[in-house]
Scaffold this motif. Sequence first.
Motif, PDB file in Angstrom:
ATOM      1  N   THR A   2      13.501   5.274 -38.264  1.00  0.00           N
ATOM      2  CA  THR A   2      12.667   4.342 -39.037  1.00  0.00           C
ATOM      3  C   THR A   2      11.573   3.748 -38.167  1.00  0.00           C
ATOM      4  O   THR A   2      10.404   3.653 -38.585  1.00  0.00           O
ATOM      5  CB  THR A   2      13.536   3.218 -39.632  1.00  0.00           C
ATOM      6  OG1 THR A   2      14.475   3.791 -40.540  1.00  0.00           O
ATOM      7  CG2 THR A   2      12.675   2.205 -40.374  1.00  0.00           C
ATOM      8  N   ASP A  47      21.097   9.953 -43.672  1.00  0.00           N
ATOM      9  CA  ASP A  47      21.184   8.520 -43.365  1.00  0.00           C
ATOM     10  C   ASP A  47      20.307   7.703 -44.312  1.00  0.00           C
ATOM     11  O   ASP A  47      20.733   6.657 -44.833  1.00  0.00           O
ATOM     12  CB  ASP A  47      20.751   8.269 -41.916  1.00  0.00           C
ATOM     13  CG  ASP A  47      21.705   8.911 -40.919  1.00  0.00           C
ATOM     14  OD1 ASP A  47      22.877   9.092 -41.281  1.00  0.00           O
ATOM     15  OD2 ASP A  47      21.269   9.233 -39.810  1.00  0.00           O
ATOM     16  N   SER A  51      21.679   5.163 -47.450  1.00  0.00           N
ATOM     17  CA  SER A  51      21.387   3.728 -47.352  1.00  0.00           C
ATOM     18  C   SER A  51      20.520   3.228 -48.502  1.00  0.00           C
ATOM     19  O   SER A  51      20.595   2.053 -48.870  1.00  0.00           O
ATOM     20  CB  SER A  51      20.687   3.419 -46.021  1.00  0.00           C
ATOM     21  OG  SER A  51      19.417   4.058 -45.964  1.00  0.00           O
ATOM     22  N   GLN A  52      19.729   4.106 -49.101  1.00  0.00           N
ATOM     23  CA  GLN A  52      18.796   3.674 -50.142  1.00  0.00           C
ATOM     24  C   GLN A  52      19.145   4.194 -51.541  1.00  0.00           C
ATOM     25  O   GLN A  52      18.806   3.560 -52.537  1.00  0.00           O
ATOM     26  CB  GLN A  52      17.363   4.145 -49.786  1.00  0.00           C
ATOM     27  CG  GLN A  52      16.855   3.674 -48.438  1.00  0.00           C
ATOM     28  CD  GLN A  52      16.634   2.182 -48.377  1.00  0.00           C
ATOM     29  OE1 GLN A  52      16.217   1.572 -49.360  1.00  0.00           O
ATOM     30  NE2 GLN A  52      16.938   1.572 -47.236  1.00  0.00           N
ATOM     31  N   GLU A  54      22.417   5.823 -52.547  1.00  0.00           N
ATOM     32  CA  GLU A  54      23.776   6.367 -52.492  1.00  0.00           C
ATOM     33  C   GLU A  54      24.299   6.752 -53.873  1.00  0.00           C
ATOM     34  O   GLU A  54      24.825   7.851 -54.080  1.00  0.00           O
ATOM     35  CB  GLU A  54      24.719   5.359 -51.842  1.00  0.00           C
ATOM     36  CG  GLU A  54      26.152   5.864 -51.715  1.00  0.00           C
ATOM     37  CD  GLU A  54      27.063   4.869 -51.041  1.00  0.00           C
ATOM     38  OE1 GLU A  54      28.274   5.165 -50.910  1.00  0.00           O
ATOM     39  OE2 GLU A  54      26.573   3.782 -50.650  1.00  0.00           O
ATOM     40  N   GLY A 337      13.134   1.767 -46.052  1.00  0.00           N
ATOM     41  CA  GLY A 337      13.649   0.407 -46.209  1.00  0.00           C
ATOM     42  C   GLY A 337      12.876  -0.612 -45.417  1.00  0.00           C
ATOM     43  O   GLY A 337      13.118  -1.816 -45.549  1.00  0.00           O
TER      44      GLY A 337
END
Length: 463
Positions: A2, A47, A51-52, A54, A337
Amino acid sequence: MTLIIVAILLVSYVLIATEQLTNINKAAVAIFAGTMGWVLYICYGTDFVMSQHEGEYVGFLNGAVATSTAVKQYIAQNIFLKYVGRAAEIVLFLLATMTIVEILNNNGCFDFITPMVRTRRSKRLLWTLSAATFIISANLDNFTTTALMLVVTHHLVAERKPRFVYGSAVVIAANAGGAMTVIGDPAGIYLWNMGAITATDFSMSLLLPCLVAWALPTYFLGRMLPERVNIAWKPMPYRGDDTNLNVWQRAVMLFVGIGGLWFIPTFHNITKLSPFLGALCVLSVLWIVNEIFNHRLYNVEKMTERRIPRTLQYGVLQMILFVMGIMLAVAVVTETGAVRWLANICDTYIHNIWVMGLLAGMVSSVLDNFTTALSFFALHSVSEADVLSDPYLATFTTGGYYWKVIAYSSALAGNIFAVGSMSGVALLKLERMPMMWFFRNVGIKAIAGWIAGLAVMVAVCYF
């Protein structure tokens, strides 16, 4: 990962802001940031997706085993294409409207402008040029309008220094007029496509602020001019893939082109289809009319001599590629994110749309205005908050003031250094104007107009 993706975007922003110093084309930078960002994103796809997204990803698998191929397919089909579609809507709309302008210009539909502005009285010429630019930009788009009017100015005004003043007035008028409508600036088109605004409400809300932000700097620019100015009375050059149309035929084409563009909001309201489809429909009709009116010319070999310089025509293509690249770059950072994290900080410590508007203006003065607007738009999505429950959240509803403030500030503050807009960059390149001359003589006046217009928005909002 990120941090790496965000770093690429930030470095790209720096390169875009310093294009005049580095001579690295910002369209190339934007495309690199967009493509490289998504390549890196998909390398760590599992990943990011878990996390964003699911829940959606589990539904996509439907009991199948999660593999690297599956997550890549999910990203490609359910995440990436969504952002490509949004960017394509803007790009196709710009492509259609700019082609419409090119067809109208090649057929001499704007030839009425030059006789209308021919006068040796400097202030009258300034206001006539500026008013014509403001009106045309609100109906077409700010960059192509700037290109058209800068060519007119370049042919009319013989002396270089007065031409700097007239060109600067054209840029301010184009950006102010374009910011006033949903079809005049890419930021407005983006908001309209995402459902954050409606065409009529947006124009009515920005009418007075944009008029103030245009008229005030133009008045101060007029005080820099002598009483009379030397005009070059050059005959209009022959345009190559040119036209032998008479006055009524040109009027018909102008009506089809401009009238069609004004019909696009109605088309969108009736069909609920994306506005770019309406723009393509208008283009197709105008193209057919052009073929009918000019059918005799297609069998005649004539030299091509275009009125708009190749550098400005190339700028149109750059603009389209730049918009696509920067939208993809901001989209991939959103999916990491990081944008949501920044939005929470802004809501916690700032919590004021007018301060956000000032911040957007300051950033836009050195960064491209569309990049600035898109970055601030990405902080929030269109909500359905109750005005009584939280007035601040209500500014993010459809027609909310947050979208209007950011669109206005990013467009008008881009006039401070000229490099904040494609129109300003076109002026610097065409006239070989020093950026610091623009800031000293025009930028301060642009700040006064921007702040005055913002004050009008505050007054209209609360009083």
